[in-house]
Design an enzyme around this catalytic site. Structure first.
Site, PDB file in Angstrom:
ATOM      1  N   GLY A 341       4.609  66.481  37.070  1.00 30.58           N
ATOM      2  CA  GLY A 341       4.036  65.615  38.105  1.00 30.58           C
ATOM      3  C   GLY A 341       3.480  64.327  37.527  1.00 30.58           C
ATOM      4  O   GLY A 341       3.550  63.269  38.167  1.00 30.58           O
ATOM      5  N   GLU A 364      26.128  43.358  34.354  1.00 33.86           N
ATOM      6  CA  GLU A 364      27.219  43.059  33.410  1.00 33.86           C
ATOM      7  C   GLU A 364      28.346  44.083  33.551  1.00 33.86           C
ATOM      8  O   GLU A 364      28.983  44.483  32.576  1.00 33.86           O
ATOM      9  CB  GLU A 364      26.704  42.907  31.971  1.00 33.86           C
ATOM     10  N   SER A 367      28.992  51.031  35.781  1.00 31.12           N
ATOM     11  CA  SER A 367      29.667  52.087  35.004  1.00 31.12           C
ATOM     12  C   SER A 367      31.107  52.265  35.472  1.00 31.12           C
ATOM     13  O   SER A 367      32.017  52.498  34.668  1.00 31.12           O
ATOM     14  CB  SER A 367      28.916  53.412  35.154  1.00 31.12           C
TER      15      SER A 367
HETATM   16  N1  COS Z   1      38.878  38.451  26.893  1.00 32.40           N
HETATM   17  C1  COS Z   1      39.792  37.460  27.076  1.00 32.40           C
HETATM   18  N2  COS Z   1      40.566  37.364  28.182  1.00 32.40           N
HETATM   19  C2  COS Z   1      40.432  38.301  29.113  1.00 32.40           C
HETATM   20  C3  COS Z   1      39.509  39.363  28.983  1.00 32.40           C
HETATM   21  C4  COS Z   1      38.708  39.414  27.825  1.00 32.40           C
HETATM   22  N3  COS Z   1      37.803  40.381  27.641  1.00 32.40           N
HETATM   23  N4  COS Z   1      39.588  40.140  30.085  1.00 32.40           N
HETATM   24  C5  COS Z   1      40.520  39.607  30.877  1.00 32.40           C
HETATM   25  N5  COS Z   1      41.041  38.485  30.288  1.00 32.40           N
HETATM   26  C6  COS Z   1      42.110  37.639  30.803  1.00 32.40           C
HETATM   27  C7  COS Z   1      43.343  38.484  31.072  1.00 32.40           C
HETATM   28  O1  COS Z   1      44.141  38.601  29.909  1.00 32.40           O
HETATM   29  C8  COS Z   1      44.051  37.696  32.168  1.00 32.40           C
HETATM   30  O2  COS Z   1      44.728  36.630  31.570  1.00 32.40           O
HETATM   31  P1  COS Z   1      46.266  36.292  32.016  1.00 32.40           P
HETATM   32  O3  COS Z   1      46.201  35.993  33.490  1.00 32.40           O
HETATM   33  O4  COS Z   1      46.632  35.100  31.171  1.00 32.40           O
HETATM   34  O5  COS Z   1      47.066  37.510  31.739  1.00 32.40           O
HETATM   35  C9  COS Z   1      42.908  37.095  32.972  1.00 32.40           C
HETATM   36  O6  COS Z   1      41.760  37.103  32.081  1.00 32.40           O
HETATM   37  C10 COS Z   1      42.595  37.880  34.208  1.00 32.40           C
HETATM   38  O7  COS Z   1      42.218  39.194  33.801  1.00 32.40           O
HETATM   39  P2  COS Z   1      42.468  40.485  34.678  1.00 32.40           P
HETATM   40  O8  COS Z   1      43.883  40.489  35.183  1.00 32.40           O
HETATM   41  O9  COS Z   1      42.008  41.630  33.864  1.00 32.40           O
HETATM   42  O10 COS Z   1      41.498  40.234  35.940  1.00 32.40           O
HETATM   43  P3  COS Z   1      40.991  41.273  36.966  1.00 32.40           P
HETATM   44  O11 COS Z   1      40.717  40.549  38.233  1.00 32.40           O
HETATM   45  O12 COS Z   1      41.908  42.455  37.024  1.00 32.40           O
HETATM   46  O13 COS Z   1      39.582  41.730  36.294  1.00 32.40           O
HETATM   47  C11 COS Z   1      37.699  43.131  36.044  1.00 32.40           C
HETATM   48  C12 COS Z   1      39.017  42.852  36.744  1.00 32.40           C
HETATM   49  C13 COS Z   1      37.174  44.370  36.670  1.00 32.40           C
HETATM   50  C14 COS Z   1      37.951  43.351  34.562  1.00 32.40           C
HETATM   51  C15 COS Z   1      36.708  41.937  36.155  1.00 32.40           C
HETATM   52  O14 COS Z   1      36.676  41.476  37.483  1.00 32.40           O
HETATM   53  C16 COS Z   1      35.302  42.349  35.742  1.00 32.40           C
HETATM   54  O15 COS Z   1      34.986  42.404  34.547  1.00 32.40           O
HETATM   55  N6  COS Z   1      34.452  42.629  36.734  1.00 32.40           N
HETATM   56  C17 COS Z   1      33.046  42.919  36.499  1.00 32.40           C
HETATM   57  C18 COS Z   1      32.310  41.647  36.503  1.00 32.40           C
HETATM   58  C19 COS Z   1      30.938  41.832  35.987  1.00 32.40           C
HETATM   59  O16 COS Z   1      30.716  42.356  34.922  1.00 32.40           O
HETATM   60  N7  COS Z   1      30.011  41.361  36.788  1.00 32.40           N
HETATM   61  C20 COS Z   1      28.642  41.397  36.408  1.00 32.40           C
HETATM   62  C21 COS Z   1      28.121  40.051  36.613  1.00 32.40           C
HETATM   63  S1  COS Z   1      27.727  39.246  35.195  1.00 32.40           S
HETATM   64  S2  COS Z   1      25.863  39.804  34.943  1.00 32.40           S
END
Ligand code: COS
Length: 384
Positions: A341, A364, A367
Site C-alpha cells: 500500500g 520516440e 513498443s
Molecule cells: N535510416 C536511414 N533511412 C531510413 C531509416 C533509417 N533508420 N528508416 C527509414 N529510412 C528510409 C527508407 O530507406 C526509405 O527510403 P527509400 O524511400 O529511399 O527507400 C524512407 O526512409 C522511407 O522509409 P519507410 O519506407 O521505412 O517509411 P515508413 O512510412 O514505412 O516508416 C515507420 C514507418 C514506422 C518506420 C516510421 O513511420 C516510424 O519510425 N514511426 C514512428 C515515429 C516515431 O518514432 N514517432 C515518435 C515521435 S518523435 S519523439
C-alpha cells in the site's frame, strides 16, 4: 571521437555526484511544481550536459555512443525529467544538424546548443501523424528564397524552452509519402510560430511539452537541412536511431533506482516477524528486476559499441528501446508491489517513478512500432 579514460571517468564521477547532491534532493519538489529551478539548469550547462554528443569543434564534449549511454545510465538514477531536458540537445534536437546539416548550419547553431544557451526540439509528430510519421501534413512551400510553413506539431518535448526547432514538413504536396518530406532548422522566435500551453502530464513533470503552431511562418531557404529537399524523413529516421538508443539508456538509471528503492524498503519493512526481503516471493521480484536490467544494459552497451564502429544500428536501437522500456515498466510495477500500500502513496519515490517510467514505452516510437521495425528488418535480413 572518444575522451581519454581519465577525463571520461572524471565526467562520470561529476555526473554521479551531481545526481546525488543536487538532483535527487529536489525530485519531489520538481514533480509537485512542474518546474526545474533555473539555477539547476545553469549547473547542468556548466557540467557540459547539453553538449555531450556535439562535436568538440563546436564546443561539445563529442562523446561516442559507448560513453554517451553510460552518462544516461548515471543521470537517470535521478528523476528522468532531468534527462529529458538535456536529452534533446544531445539527441533528437541537435542530431538532424549534426548528421545532415550543412557546415553553415552547424556553425550557426551547434556551439550555442552545446552550451545550453539554445534548447532544441524535434517537431515530427502531428495531430494526425504519430506512429505513421510519413503521413505528416505540415507543408513548407517554396516562395522565392524562402519557404512558408503551415501546420501543427503535437506533444513537442522541450518546445516551451526551445530556441531552435527541427521541423519536418512536406515540400512536395504532390508526394504524400516519405519522399515529399524535408527537414528545416528554424529559429523558434520566427514570426508565425505560436506555442500552445504546456501539457499537464502523467509523469516526468518539470520536463515540458506543448504543441507548436506554424501559421504562414516564413523561413529562409538556408534553413533546409543539408540544402536538399525530400531528405527530411530519412534525416528524422537517422536521428531516431540515435535517439532510441539514448532513450533505452535512460531506462537503465530509472530501473537501477527502482531496484535500490525496492531493496531498501524490503530490508526495512518487517512482517510476520522478519524483514520482507527474507521472503522468497519478494526475492523473486528483486532477482527478476536485477536480471532484466542487467540484460538491457548489456544490450545497449553492445549496440553503442557497434554504432561507434560505424555499423547501422536501426534494428538494434529499436530492440534496445523496446526491451529496456518494457523492462523498466515491469521493474516499476514490481517496485510498487514490494512497497505494498505504501507504494501507492505519493510521498514514496516509487509512486512518482512508476508514473515517470510509463512514457518510455510511448515516445520516440511506441513498443508496437519498435516490434514492427524489428520484424521488418529481421525478415529483410533473412530473406535476402
Ligand atoms: N535510416 C536511414 N533511412 C531510413 C531509416 C533509417 N533508420 N528508416 C527509414 N529510412 C528510409 C527508407 O530507406 C526509405 O527510403 P527509400 O524511400 O529511399 O527507400 C524512407 O526512409 C522511407 O522509409 P519507410 O519506407 O521505412 O517509411 P515508413 O512510412 O514505412 O516508416 C515507420 C514507418 C514506422 C518506420 C516510421 O513511420 C516510424 O519510425 N514511426 C514512428 C515515429 C516515431 O518514432 N514517432 C515518435 C515521435 S518523435 S519523439
Amino acid at each position: 571521437m572518444a575522451l581519454d579514460d581519465i577525463t571520461f571517468r572524471q565526467l562520470l564521477d561529476s555526473v554521479e555526484r551531481f545526481v546525488r547532491e543536487r538532483l535527487m534532493p529536489i525530485e519531489a519538489e520538481v514533480d509537485a511544481t512542474d518546474e526545474v529551478p533555473e539555477k539547476v539548469l545553469d549547473e547542468m550547462r556548466a557540467l557540459g550536459l547539453f553538449g555531450l554528443t556535439i562535436p568538440p569543434e563546436y564546443g561539445g564534449l563529442g562523446l561516442n555512443s559507448e560513453e554517451e549511454v553510460q552518462i544516461w545510465f548515471a543521470l537517470t538514477y535521478a528523476a528522468p525529467a532531468f534527462r529529458s531536458i538535456v536529452s534533446s540537445n544531445n539527441g533528437i534536437g541537435s542530431q538532424g544538424i549534426v548528421i545532415d546539416g550543412t557546415p553553415a548550419q552547424k556553425e550557426r547553431y551547434l556551439a550555442r546548443m552545446a552550451r545550453g544557451e539554445l534548447i532544441g526540439s524535434f517537431c515530427l509528430t502531428e495531430p494526425e501523424a504519430g506512429s505513421d510519421a510519413a503521413s505528416l501534413r505540415t507543408t513548407a512551400i517554396r516562395d522565392g528564397d524562402s519557404y512558408v510553413i503551415n501546420g501543427t506539431k503535437r506533444f513537442i518535448s522541450n518546445a516551451p524552452r526551445a530556441g531552435v526547432l527541427t521541423v519536418m514538413a512536406r515540400t512536395d504536396p504532390g508526394n504524400k509519402g516519405a519522399g515529399g518530406v524535408s527537414a528545416f532548422i528554424v529559429d523558434a522566435r520566427t514570426p508565425g510560430i505560436r506555442l500552445g500551453p504546456s501539457y499537464k502530464k502523467m509523469g516526468q513533470r518539470g520536463a515540458k511539452a506543448c504543441d507548436v503552431y506554424f501559421e504562414d511562418c516564413r523561413v529562409p531557404a538556408e534553413t533546409l537541412i543539408g540544402g536538399v529537399e525530400g531528405q527530411g524523413f530519412k534525416t528524422a529516421m537517422k536521428v531516431l536511431d540515435r535517439g532510441r538508443l539514448g532513450m533505452a539508456s535512460g531506462c537503465i538509471g530509472v530501473a537501477r533506482r527502482l531496484i535500490r528503492e525496492m531493496v531498501s524498503y524490503a530490508t526495512q519493512r518487517r512482517q510476520f516477524g522478519q524483514p520482507i526481503a527474507d521472503f522468497q516471493l519478494i526475492q523473486a521480484m528483486i532477482a527478476d528486476s536485477e536480471t532484466e536490467m542487467h540484460a538491457a544494459r548489456a544490450m545497449i552497451m553492445e549496440a553503442a559499441r557497434l554504432r561507434d564502429r560505424g555499423q547501422r544500428i536501426t534494428k538494434l536501437a529499436s530492440m534496445c528501446k523496446y526491451f529496456a522500456s518494457e523492462m523498466v515498466g515491469r521493474v516499476a510495477d514490481r517496485a510498487v508491489q514490494v512497497h505494498g500500500g505504501a507504494g501507492y502513496i505519493a510521498d514514496q519515490p516509487v509512486e512518482r517513478l512508476y508514473r515517470d517510467a510509463r512514457v518510455f514505452r510511448l515516445y520516440e516510437g511506441t513498443s508496437q512500432i519498435q516490434q514492427l521495425l524489428i520484424a521488418r528488418e529481421t525478415i529483410r535480413e533473412l530473406m535476402h
